[in-house]
Write a protein that holds these residues in place. Structure first.
Motif, short mmCIF file in Angstrom:
data_model
loop_
_atom_site.label_atom_id
_atom_site.label_comp_id
_atom_site.label_asym_id
_atom_site.label_seq_id
_atom_site.Cartn_x
_atom_site.Cartn_y
_atom_site.Cartn_z
N SER A 78 48.95 47.75 44.29
CA SER A 78 49.18 48.87 46.26
C SER A 78 48.93 49.78 45.63
O SER A 78 50.15 50.42 44.74
CB SER A 78 49.75 47.41 47.17
N GLY A 110 44.75 42.41 36.92
CA GLY A 110 44.88 43.36 38.06
C GLY A 110 44.37 44.68 37.41
O GLY A 110 45.17 45.80 36.64
N ASN A 135 48.80 42.92 38.20
CA ASN A 135 49.16 41.75 38.29
C ASN A 135 48.76 42.06 36.87
O ASN A 135 47.41 41.75 36.64
CB ASN A 135 49.61 40.94 39.29
N ASN A 163 45.62 40.33 40.86
CA ASN A 163 46.14 41.47 41.74
C ASN A 163 45.60 42.01 41.67
O ASN A 163 46.53 42.81 40.22
CB ASN A 163 46.78 40.58 42.78
N THR A 164 45.08 43.48 42.38
CA THR A 164 44.88 45.02 42.18
C THR A 164 46.57 45.34 42.93
O THR A 164 46.63 44.93 43.72
CB THR A 164 43.85 45.93 42.28
#
Length: 423
Positions: A374, A296, A352, A371-372
């Motif tokens: 935040s 990510g 991630n 996932n990217t």
């Protein structure tokens, strides 16, 4: 020749020479029967969801002969019928005020038709008039009677809004001086009652529209510096916020991770801007003929804040996560997550790691991408790719789907760009 009985009221019709010595008694009986027909009242209990037959016996007091018939208190749950005998020509008054759900009731002749004692819009049934023509029972309704209702017959409060048809009261029926402030309830004239073109500029006195007459937009009264504002189609400011001014802004730091350190602000600084990149996640490992998922992207954010000149602010820039190893079996480990980047009170979180190749009951599959990360509290939706051409915080590539190939690649470390004003 023996006596006979009248068709409508079942009175005994005596012939000459009959009933010697009893004419007086029989005449009195007939008079009582006539009295019952024109003035009689009786309360009658009916049966729910069944037929109750009223009777008129020859020369005897009978419930169907009464002028007024009141039905005792009852709640009707199903189809219920009350009948009067066929062949009677008579006027009736039926008191149905004690019945609940009278729409389930029908009053009729035994073999003919009748009516249901319901009143549209009424909370409970009322008292009804009807007549029998010997075959059918017909209700005498207000809308079947002749004549008109004059103003003198209307109570002041009897003509209410539900009684008036839409657009029934027009401008021609209202005197100009009739609708006064005293006749309007508080908040009676709402936006729905005012045509868009009714209140024109010529009808407003100078300075008549003040703060109390303006709808609140939720904007706090204040002085805004380097403001961002939102204006609606009517020219009202509906949102406002202060920003960090771009004038006299200069670069203080341009760093790549993983690393840590601090940035010193100019003594005259009062505004701070920062671009933060977190470390990218490592790519997932691969197995036999299946690959791992892409790591990510590290979180990216643009932040602004007031600053105190001459202060020193520490930072830590996150590194990229390691990639997952390749295995000889169908399943492989995931890549590690990248590390967060922190500066001032700003944070961006690492991406991630990509998922390793998977073994399921249905076979093997490539790993899913991570996932990217935040960037909580960042300002706006600025894209890192528009401002910066390098690959800070990029996620590592997943292991390729080939036997004996390399494992997942490590993610790229994050970065930090800091600017402040001078003076």
């Amino acid at each position: 020749m023996t006596s006979s009985y009248s068709t409508d009221l079942k009175l005994e019709l005596m012939v000459t020479g009959e009933n010697a010595g009893t004419w007086g008694d029989k005449t009195n009986t007939n008079l009582n029967l006539i009295q019952q027909a024109i003035a009689g009242y009786e309360s009658i209990t009916i049966t729910d969801s069944a037929t109750t037959a009223l009777v008129m016996s020859n020369a005897a007091l009978s419930n169907a002969r009464n002028m007024i018939i009141k039905f005792a208190t009852i709640t009707l749950t199903g189809a219920t019928t009350v009948t009067i005998p066929d062949g009677i020509e008579k006027f009736y008054i039926f008191d149905c005020s004690a019945i609940t759900d009278a729409n389930n009731l029908t009053i009729k002749t035994a073999s003919g038709s009748g009516f249901s004692p319901t009143t549209a819009g009424a909370a409970s049934p009322k008292i009804f008039a009807a007549y029998s023509d010997g075959t059918n029972l017909t209700e005498i309704s207000l809308n079947t009677l002749g004549g008109t209702i004059g103003t003198a017959q209307l109570e002041a409060a009897s003509v209410t809004a539900p009684i008036l048809a839409s657009n029934a009261v027009t401008t021609d029926k209202i005197l100009q001086s009739n609708v006064t402030t005293a006749k309007l309830a508080a908040s009676a004239v709402t936006g729905n009652n005012i045509a868009q073109s009714t209140i024109t500029q010529t009808k407003l006195a100078s300075n008549s529209v003040g703060p109390d007459q303006l709808i609140s937009t939720g904007v706090t009264a204040a002085e805004y510096t380097a403001a961002t504002i939102t204006v609606d189609a009517d020219g009202r400011i509906t949102a406002a916020s202060s920003g960090a001014g771009a004038a006299n802004m200069k670069y203080l730091a341009f760093r790549t991770g993983p690393t840590s350190g601090s940035v010193s602000l100019d003594p005259s600084a009062s505004k701070l801007q920062a671009f933060l990149f977190a470390g990218g996640g490592g790519g997932g490992g691969g197995g036999v003929s299946v690959g791992g998922g892409q790591g990510g992207q590290g979180g990216f954010g643009y932040f602004t804040a007031p600053a105190t000149g001459g202060t020193t602010i520490p930072y830590s820039i996150g590194g990229g996560g390691n990639g997952g190893n390749r295995t000889g079996g169908p399943s492989a480990p995931a890549g590690n997550a990248g590390s967060a980047t922190n500066f001032h009170n700003f944070t961006t979180n690492g991406g991630n790691g990509g998922q390793g190749s998977q073994s399921t009951p249905n076979g093997t599959s490539n790993g899913s991408p991570g996932n990217t990360g935040s960037a909580p509290g960042s300002s706006g939706t600025i894209s890192a790719g528009i401002l910066f051409s390098d690959q800070r915080g990029a996620g590592g590539a997943g292991a390729p789907p080939q036997t004996g190939g390399p494992g997942g690649s490590s993610g790229t470390g994050g970065g930090l760009v800091v600017l402040s004003n001078e003076g």
